[in-house]
Design a protein around this motif. Structure first.
Motif, PDB file in Angstrom:
ATOM      1  N   GLN A   1      -4.085   2.807   6.286  1.00  0.00           N
ATOM      2  CA  GLN A   1      -5.029   2.368   5.247  1.00  0.00           C
ATOM      3  C   GLN A   1      -4.999   0.854   5.080  1.00  0.00           C
TER       4      GLN A   1
ATOM      5  N   ASN B   1       0.820  -1.212   0.000  1.00  0.00           N
ATOM      6  CA  ASN B   1       0.000   0.000   0.000  1.00  0.00           C
ATOM      7  C   ASN B   1       0.855   1.263   0.000  1.00  0.00           C
TER       8      ASN B   1
ATOM      9  N   THR C   1      -0.240   5.337   4.983  1.00  0.00           N
ATOM     10  CA  THR C   1      -0.465   4.163   4.134  1.00  0.00           C
ATOM     11  C   THR C   1      -0.515   2.884   4.963  1.00  0.00           C
TER      12      THR C   1
END
Length: 468
Positions: free
Chosen positions: A318, A132, A315
């Protein structure tokens, strides 16, 4: 490492053994694979070798074969202490495992994860965090594709994320992960190791070749982990519990907070220099889809490793929000008339069962059993008394479990998974959980834990249809 025209013996014809044989054959080695199984038990695997033009020796291992080798490569399921291997080593034949062989052909940074429990979940989360963040990542080792499979395809990843078992670590020599993660050490595989100390020593080998500038991510709440890793040369990052001078991550409610001191002046860039920008940042775990305190710890370990490798906090967050969990690890199968059915077939030791049961505030009907690995079932007494209403036992370890726990909780022995689900539902109350968390290996009734978990899933689905 030159392989062409070398006589190399691969021991064990599982998924890893086939990958090893293929890799070595392509590089011109004179490969012979040996396995104690009968040809009928190997099925298509024997046929694959024949198609590659590789000789296969079945039945009891022959020392004559081993002593002629210039190199012996062991599959993870083969103990490095079997007699023909020890005799060959005594004659000077090099013996390594698949991880060691693969690492000699890998230049990319390796992030390696080990521990008694939580390896797969942490490895998968770590891989997703790096992906990611825009990195090209290979995830494998003890899960998915063997590490030698990555080498064989000549991929070029930014990072290798590898789950490693104690069996794989037994046979390393020069293997050096840039970032090593040790989640926990509790009793397991005592059917293979002479004692717990030997098993623990295998786990610590993940850091054997680390140097200053490398990173060790360690469970700070595990006193044994702290004690055994005192001599490490690498930079230590702790999680779950931090002492005053520790760097790492601490879990506080719905947040994982990061604390890193300013990096020391050094002449090279590396994982430690990536952490300064993350000091005092945090992750919100309120949306984490995984149950249990132990999975918060797994998330913290993965996040530390990802940040050290250069991932950004946003990130990482996420990826954590998106992670759905691994199959057969506290996997929700269905809810039938107010009763949750949870598949935790991957729980093959006592500590994993404790962690699973403690993940639920609801009353639990627990399904255990399989092939005993030398576990101390007595250690389950306290958690069973607090959380479990009935215990269903099956498999070869059923009588052993009943003997250890029969006076702690009512026990119902059964002969099959279908009987287990039927009897569990018969005694459960609405608002409760039926949990498959075996605490044993699966090999007495199944090929592996995944097949056992699928049997549970299919049995629950069929049972639901019968009720409708």
């Amino acid at each position: 490492m030159e392989l062409a025209n070398k006589t190399i013996i691969v021991v064990g014809l599982g998924v890893t053994g086939i990958a090893l044989a293929r890799f070595l054959k392509k590089r011109g080695a004179l490969v012979r694979v040996t396995d104690q199984a009968a040809e009928g038990a190997l099925g298509a695997r024997a046929q694959k070798l024949a198609e590659m033009g590789i000789s296969l020796e079945l039945g009891p291992h022959r020392f004559q074969t081993f002593k002629k080798a210039e190199l012996i490569v062991l599959s993870p399921g083969v103990p490095h202490t079997i007699e023909p291997v020890l005799r060959a080593k005594a004659r000077g034949v090099p013996v390594i495992g698949e991880i060691e062989l693969a690492s000699r052909f890998i230049n990319e940074p390796i992030l390696a994860v080990t521990g008694t429990n939580g390896k797969t979940t942490t490895t998968e989360i770590l891989g997703s965090m790096l992906k990611n963040s825009g990195f090209n990542v290979f995830v494998g080792g003890n899960i998915g594709t063997p590490l030698i499979g990555y080498v064989d395809t000549q991929q070029k990843a930014d990072f290798i994320v590898a789950e490693l078992s104690s069996f794989q670590l037994d046979t390393i020599d020069t293997f050096r992960p840039r970032i090593g993660v040790l989640l926990n050490i509790t009793a397991d595989h005592l059917d293979r190791y002479p004692n717990f100390d030997a098993y623990a020593a295998s786990k610590i080998r993940i850091f054997k070749n680390q140097q200053p500038g490398d990173i060790a991510v360690l469970n700070g709440s595990d006193p044994l982990v702290r004690f055994l890793t005192k001599p490490l040369k690498s930079t230590k990052l702790y999680y779950a519990s931090l002492n005053d001078e520790d760097k790492g991550a601490v879990i506080n409610g719905t947040r994982i907070w990061f604390r890193f001191s300013a990096p020391k002046k050094q002449n090279h860039s590396g994982p430690e220099t990536n952490l300064a920008a993350c000091d005092q940042s945090f992750l919100n775990v309120s949306k984490l889809k995984l149950k249990g305190r132990h999975n918060l710890e797994n998330a913290a370990a993965a996040a530390l490793a990802a940040l050290a490798a250069g991932a950004l906090p946003q990130t990482v967050q996420q990826a954590l929000n998106r992670y759905q969990g691994a199959a057969h690890r506290l996997e929700h199968i269905d809810t039938i008339h107010g009763v949750e059915f949870i598949n935790d077939s991957k729980a093959t030791n006592v500590d994993a069962v404790i962690r699973a049961v403690e993940s639920f505030s609801k009353p639990v009907v627990l399904i255990m059993g399989g092939l005993d690995k030398g576990g101390n079932f007595q250690a389950l007494r306290e958690v069973l008394v607090r959380h479990v209403r009935k215990l269903i036992v099956m498999g070869k370890a059923a009588a052993l479990i009943e003997s250890a726990l029969g006076d702690a909780v009512p026990i119902i022995p059964v002969a099959s998974m279908a009987d287990a689900v039927k009897q569990a539902y018969r005694v459960v109350s609405p608002g409760s959980v039926i949990l498959l968390s075996p605490g044993c290996a699966s090999f007495d009734m199944y090929d592996n834990y995944a097949q056992r978990g699928e049997d549970f899933r299919n049995t629950v689905e069929n049972f639901k249809m019968q009720l409708s």
